[in-house]
Write an enzyme that holds these catalytic residues in place. Sequence first.
Site, PDB file in Angstrom:
ATOM      1  N   ASN A 109      -1.838  -8.369  11.145  1.00  0.00           N
ATOM      2  CA  ASN A 109      -1.184  -7.486  10.727  1.00  0.00           C
ATOM      3  C   ASN A 109      -0.572  -8.053   9.412  1.00  0.00           C
ATOM      4  O   ASN A 109       0.200  -8.593   9.393  1.00  0.00           O
ATOM      5  CB  ASN A 109       0.109  -6.681  11.555  1.00  0.00           C
TER       6      ASN A 109
ATOM      7  N   HIS B  26      -4.273   1.333   8.500  1.00  0.00           N
ATOM      8  CA  HIS B  26      -3.569   0.152   8.462  1.00  0.00           C
ATOM      9  C   HIS B  26      -3.832  -0.718   9.642  1.00  0.00           C
ATOM     10  O   HIS B  26      -3.802  -0.356  10.796  1.00  0.00           O
ATOM     11  CB  HIS B  26      -2.032   0.392   8.502  1.00  0.00           C
TER      12      HIS B  26
ATOM     13  N   CYS C  78       4.641  -0.967   6.203  1.00  0.00           N
ATOM     14  CA  CYS C  78       3.150  -1.040   6.429  1.00  0.00           C
ATOM     15  C   CYS C  78       2.310   0.289   5.842  1.00  0.00           C
ATOM     16  O   CYS C  78       1.241   0.156   5.461  1.00  0.00           O
ATOM     17  CB  CYS C  78       2.771  -1.020   7.854  1.00  0.00           C
TER      18      CYS C  78
END
Length: 347
Positions: free
Chosen positions: A299, A269, A131
């Site tokens: 996500n 993020h 990520c």
Amino acid sequence: MSRQVDPSPSDAAAASKEGVLPVGIVGLGVDLPDEVVTNDDWAAVLDTSDEWIRTRTGIRERRRIDDDDSTSDLAVRAGRAALDDAGLQPEDVSAVIVATTTPDHVMPQTGPIVAGKLGIESAAFDVGAACTGFIYGLQVAATLVATGQQEPVLLIGAEALTRFIDEQDRSTAVLFGDGAGACVLASGNGSLGPFDLGSDGSLADTLIVPAGGASEPASEETVAARRHFLTMEGGETYRHAVARMAASCRTVLDQAGVDVETVDLLVGHQANERILKAVASRVGLSEEQAFIDIDRVGNTSAASIPIALADARDDGLLKPGARVLLTGFGAGLTWGSCLLTVPEDGG
């Protein structure tokens, strides 16, 4: 954020500070799959509910990749959109970097596949930092441009995470979505940096797909044991994410000699709404300064920051002269942050 080849005086002044590169984002592009998966869709097949998911994560819906698509397909469409936004053609691109943790294949890497589909024969490679991959890729891309090695550079974060989730695990299945975000980097048009990157491999098992690599090759046993799906220790991930991203943001501000009061926006993020607000608070920003679009995309790992940047721009938040903190955290464990400065003329 339109193309500006020569650095402005303000860009040159920024570049004189250590770690600040006179490189900017001159185009942004996004690709999201058509299929929308709502919390109610998950509640129909798992012991969960819309309220449970929303209150713990902020997610309301996410996208799922088409059966005939792959990570490279998402990346190609986002990349084309970014090039169009920058007013460039594929033949103008000097390098293609793909940040992904869900590559099309173990080998070859996805970058050359994406470049090939775009008709580009320049340098092409992947950056794998889960990520945090987009932040890692951003420093690599900005350095290539700043040193005169390649310009412009097309950087893409792309993920097909729904191909790696265990649909029987409510703690992870509801979190992830698919998509891609891309940016074109060129000299001038604001600045990027300083950067702060870090990792702690002793905690690699906190967020991991255990099997399928060289340490645990695929076999009938690994498939039967469901070891090709993503597993996560949620509590540890939350704790480390908040602490590492906040500390990384403070390091960047210290290195830049910038007061937090002069920062306009935090684009982090998009893993969890509570994490983003907690990071903002620890850095000294208001919760409202943390940009959030996780509610509609979930996500998307390495794709989340470029998707969020494009959304923030569309919402009119990347104003001339704006200072934007970018920060990420992911498997590895990895983390990283940088400062993006929009040029005074709006670029």
